[in-house]
Write a protein that holds these residues in place. Structure first.
Motif, PDB file in Angstrom:
ATOM      1  N   UNK A 190       0.817  -1.226   0.000  1.00 30.18           N
ATOM      2  CA  UNK A 190       0.000   0.000   0.000  1.00 30.18           C
ATOM      3  C   UNK A 190       0.851   1.277   0.000  1.00 30.18           C
ATOM      4  N   UNK A 191       0.672   2.064  -1.055  1.00 30.40           N
ATOM      5  CA  UNK A 191       1.361   3.343  -1.185  1.00 30.40           C
ATOM      6  C   UNK A 191       2.734   3.277  -1.827  1.00 30.40           C
ATOM      7  N   UNK A 192       3.255   2.086  -2.098  1.00 29.06           N
ATOM      8  CA  UNK A 192       4.577   1.955  -2.735  1.00 29.06           C
ATOM      9  C   UNK A 192       4.381   1.420  -4.144  1.00 29.06           C
ATOM     10  N   UNK A 193       4.688   2.291  -5.111  1.00 31.31           N
ATOM     11  CA  UNK A 193       4.454   1.982  -6.522  1.00 31.31           C
ATOM     12  C   UNK A 193       5.764   1.727  -7.240  1.00 31.31           C
ATOM     13  N   UNK A 194       5.724   0.773  -8.169  1.00 30.68           N
ATOM     14  CA  UNK A 194       6.878   0.519  -9.030  1.00 30.68           C
ATOM     15  C   UNK A 194       6.456   0.625 -10.489  1.00 30.68           C
ATOM     16  N   UNK A 195       7.434   0.884 -11.318  1.00 33.52           N
ATOM     17  CA  UNK A 195       7.246   0.874 -12.771  1.00 33.52           C
ATOM     18  C   UNK A 195       7.990  -0.338 -13.311  1.00 33.52           C
ATOM     19  N   UNK A 196       7.296  -1.115 -14.128  1.00 37.09           N
ATOM     20  CA  UNK A 196       7.869  -2.328 -14.709  1.00 37.09           C
ATOM     21  C   UNK A 196       8.225  -2.081 -16.170  1.00 37.09           C
ATOM     22  N   UNK A 197       9.429  -2.491 -16.541  1.00 36.50           N
ATOM     23  CA  UNK A 197       9.949  -2.288 -17.889  1.00 36.50           C
ATOM     24  C   UNK A 197      10.409  -3.611 -18.484  1.00 36.50           C
ATOM     25  N   UNK A 198      10.455  -3.667 -19.811  1.00 37.01           N
ATOM     26  CA  UNK A 198      11.011  -4.835 -20.499  1.00 37.01           C
ATOM     27  C   UNK A 198      11.747  -4.377 -21.752  1.00 37.01           C
TER      28      UNK A 198
END
Length: 151
Positions: A140-148
């Motif tokens: 909750x409240x911790x966001x990540x960005x996923x890349x490939x």
């Protein structure tokens, strides 16, 4: 700068790597406004227990100034962490480390995640050709960005 294979199991390198990781993730915690980044809170035993392959960047004075770790399968390489000493930022160390992983990955797909609000890391990955897959709230409240980077 020399890029070489390293292991957190080696002494005193393990302690040096842990200190580098904590310093680097402390900077990311400031950038994203959240210190709940799991590697920031690892102990040396926790670090050594991770099933990761490592490369380190060593400066001309023999100091560890950066490191990258990943997991791999026959089809994919997952960049698990990239750390650069706060005093060595903006010198191309992170870029050089990721590029070395790209070479080692060969034709496999490469994935990486970073803090959603970590603009410097996102810019690095995007400039290297990684495409944004999406964003996720991992706790909750911790966001990540996923890349490939496609194979």
């Amino acid at each position: 700068m020399l890029i070489t294979e390293i292991s957190p199991a080696d002494d005193p390198l393990g302690s040096e790597l842990l200190a580098l990781q904590q310093a680097a993730y402390a900077i990311e915690a400031q950038i994203i406004g959240d210190d709940r980044i799991p590697p920031l809170h690892e102990s040396l035993a926790d670090l050594r227990a991770q099933p990761l392959l490592w490369l380190g960047a060593v400066d001309e004075d023999g100091r560890l100034v950066g490191a990258v770790a990943w997991e791999e399968t026959a089809a994919e390489v997952d960049v698990n962490r990239l750390v650069v000493h706060p005093g060595a930022l903006r010198r191309g160390i992170g870029r050089a480390l990721v590029k070395e992983v790209l070479v080692r990955a060969g034709t496999r797909r490469i994935v990486v995640s970073t803090g959603r609000d970590n603009a410097p890391a996102r810019t690095l990955y995007e400039r290297l050709g990684f495409a944004l897959l999406g964003e996720a709230e991992v706790i909750p409240g911790l966001w990540i960005a996923n890349y490939a980077l496609p194979a």
